[in-house]
Design a protein around this motif. Structure first.
Motif, mmCIF file in Angstrom:
data_model
loop_
_atom_site.group_PDB
_atom_site.id
_atom_site.type_symbol
_atom_site.label_atom_id
_atom_site.label_comp_id
_atom_site.label_asym_id
_atom_site.label_seq_id
_atom_site.Cartn_x
_atom_site.Cartn_y
_atom_site.Cartn_z
ATOM 1 N N LEU A 1 -2.947 5.968 5.612
ATOM 2 C CA LEU A 1 -2.373 6.451 4.354
ATOM 3 C C LEU A 1 -3.372 7.233 3.510
ATOM 4 O O LEU A 1 -3.002 7.852 2.514
ATOM 5 C CB LEU A 1 -1.849 5.268 3.525
ATOM 6 N N ALA B 1 0.829 -1.213 0.000
ATOM 7 C CA ALA B 1 0.000 0.000 0.000
ATOM 8 C C ALA B 1 0.859 1.256 0.000
ATOM 9 O O ALA B 1 0.567 2.221 -0.721
ATOM 10 C CB ALA B 1 -0.932 -0.014 1.213
ATOM 11 N N ARG B 2 1.911 1.264 0.805
ATOM 12 C CA ARG B 2 2.791 2.442 0.856
ATOM 13 C C ARG B 2 3.491 2.683 -0.484
ATOM 14 O O ARG B 2 3.573 3.820 -0.958
ATOM 15 C CB ARG B 2 3.828 2.248 1.962
ATOM 16 N N SER C 1 -5.650 9.786 1.715
ATOM 17 C CA SER C 1 -5.526 11.216 1.421
ATOM 18 C C SER C 1 -6.481 11.552 0.285
ATOM 19 O O SER C 1 -7.194 10.669 -0.217
ATOM 20 C CB SER C 1 -4.087 11.560 1.016
ATOM 21 N N LYS D 1 0.930 4.043 -2.982
ATOM 22 C CA LYS D 1 0.646 5.464 -2.768
ATOM 23 C C LYS D 1 1.782 6.333 -3.295
ATOM 24 O O LYS D 1 1.541 7.353 -3.962
ATOM 25 C CB LYS D 1 0.425 5.740 -1.288
ATOM 26 N N GLU D 2 2.999 5.920 -3.008
ATOM 27 C CA GLU D 2 4.162 6.687 -3.480
ATOM 28 C C GLU D 2 4.195 6.770 -5.003
ATOM 29 O O GLU D 2 4.620 7.782 -5.572
ATOM 30 C CB GLU D 2 5.450 6.017 -2.975
ATOM 31 N N LYS E 1 -4.323 5.694 -7.352
ATOM 32 C CA LYS E 1 -5.448 6.501 -6.860
ATOM 33 C C LYS E 1 -6.335 5.753 -5.867
ATOM 34 O O LYS E 1 -6.952 6.360 -4.991
ATOM 35 C CB LYS E 1 -6.300 6.973 -8.039
ATOM 36 N N GLN E 2 -6.425 4.422 -6.010
ATOM 37 C CA GLN E 2 -7.348 3.646 -5.173
ATOM 38 C C GLN E 2 -6.712 2.301 -4.820
ATOM 39 O O GLN E 2 -6.180 1.601 -5.677
ATOM 40 C CB GLN E 2 -8.668 3.430 -5.918
ATOM 41 N N ASN F 1 -5.726 11.985 -2.635
ATOM 42 C CA ASN F 1 -5.250 11.324 -3.847
ATOM 43 C C ASN F 1 -5.069 9.808 -3.686
ATOM 44 O O ASN F 1 -4.614 9.141 -4.609
ATOM 45 C CB ASN F 1 -3.919 11.938 -4.293
ATOM 46 N N PHE F 2 -5.422 9.291 -2.507
ATOM 47 C CA PHE F 2 -5.234 7.856 -2.250
ATOM 48 C C PHE F 2 -6.440 7.338 -1.468
ATOM 49 O O PHE F 2 -6.557 7.557 -0.263
ATOM 50 C CB PHE F 2 -3.938 7.613 -1.467
ATOM 51 N N PHE G 1 -8.933 4.357 -0.031
ATOM 52 C CA PHE G 1 -8.791 3.010 0.520
ATOM 53 C C PHE G 1 -10.161 2.350 0.637
ATOM 54 O O PHE G 1 -11.066 2.878 1.285
ATOM 55 C CB PHE G 1 -8.112 3.078 1.895
ATOM 56 N N GLN H 1 -14.674 4.628 -1.508
ATOM 57 C CA GLN H 1 -13.731 4.685 -0.402
ATOM 58 C C GLN H 1 -14.468 4.304 0.879
ATOM 59 O O GLN H 1 -15.636 4.621 1.054
ATOM 60 C CB GLN H 1 -13.166 6.099 -0.260
#
Length: 275
Positions: free
Chosen positions: A135, A82-83, A137, A86-87, A91-92, A139-140, A142, A200
């Motif tokens: 995590l 997941a990290r 945001s 995101k980096e 997007k999802q 732009n991310f 979950f 989300q």
């Protein structure tokens, strides 16, 4: 066109979702990555819009010797994926979690029910859910899918035990119970909807109606031309026997009826499962 990466190659649910999405080739490009020996980096997820993560250990007997592996895979590796995602600008992130995070053999679960996992499997799943939530945001996004029992053609797990009983035994208890379950085709449709709607949050994907264990066994037998007799003669014993397996089969374990999918009805789902 959305680029979907399935993290966890060769898993039953992952492969099912991949096949399902590939029916819509104008809408999705689907790829997958093997979790075995994986050390996630952002480069692996460049150009990916959605990650559907099915990485995890399940359907093996938990022991003191293998307990640590649940946390290494179901929590640590999943959170690392997941990290990295995101980096990379994914997007999802859609995660296959589990009803096991609630630690219940019987009961009714709502969205505000507090998780209380009791096994390494449940604890590792819940801890992954909690870490990935941090995590989130703008732009991310979950999506946490706490699925109940999943069944379908060539599935693993508890369905196979019921299937063996249906095909071998001439009788089965006629017992009124309710359990949340989801047919694999309905789960695939739910994942597709989450992607399409850019959803989300926490979800309880399940069939449109609760499943009765006796009815399921009866339908499985029927699909093989076998008539099984349902009897209430054993019901009094089922009510008082405190064995965990009895509760798992005949107890009531349900989610509130939200996040339901009715693309495939119950009888149709058993027919397709037994093809």
């Amino acid at each position: 066109m959305k680029n979907v990466l399935i993290a966890g190659a060769n898993s039953y649910i992952g492969e099912s979702v991949k096949t399902y999405l590939m029916q819509y080739q104008d809408e999705y490009a689907v790829s997958e990555i093997d979790a075995k020996g994986l050390i996630p980096t952002a480069d692996m997820f460049k150009g990916i819009d959605i990650v559907f993560c099915v990485v995890g250990i399940a359907h093996i007997k938990e022991t003191s010797k293998n307990r640590h592996v649940y946390f290494e895979i179901n929590r640590d590796l999943v959170v690392s994926i997941a990290r990295a995602a995101k980096e990379a600008g994914v997007k999802q992130f859609v995660l296959l979690s589990s009803m096991s995070v609630y630690g219940l053999k019987v009961g009714h679960i709502r969205k505000n029910t507090k998780p209380h996992p009791v096994t390494a499997y449940g604890k590792s799943k819940f801890q992954a859910d909690e870490e990935i939530k941090k995590l989130v945001s703008d732009n991310f996004k979950f999506v946490c899918l706490r699925t109940p029992m999943v069944y379908g053609h060539n599935c693993k797990g508890n369905y196979q035990a019921l299937r063996k009983f249906a095909l071998k035994s001439p009788i089965f208890p006629d017992y009124e119970n309710q359990r949340s379950m989801i047919y694999i085709g309905n789960l695939c449709e739910f994942v597709k909807e989450c992607i399409d709607l850019e959803s989300q949050g926490l979800f309880f994907p399940q069939n449109a109606e609760y499943t009765n264990t006796s009815r399921m066994v009866e339908l499985i037998a029927k699909e093989h031309g076998k008539k099984i007799k349902l009897t209430r003669i054993f019901n009094w014993m089922l009510k008082i026997i405190p064995i965990g397996l009895i509760k798992k089969v005949f107890g009531n374990l349900t989610y509130e009826l939200v996040d339901t999918v009715g693309k495939y009805g119950f009888e149709e789902s058993i027919k397709l499962t037994e093809e």
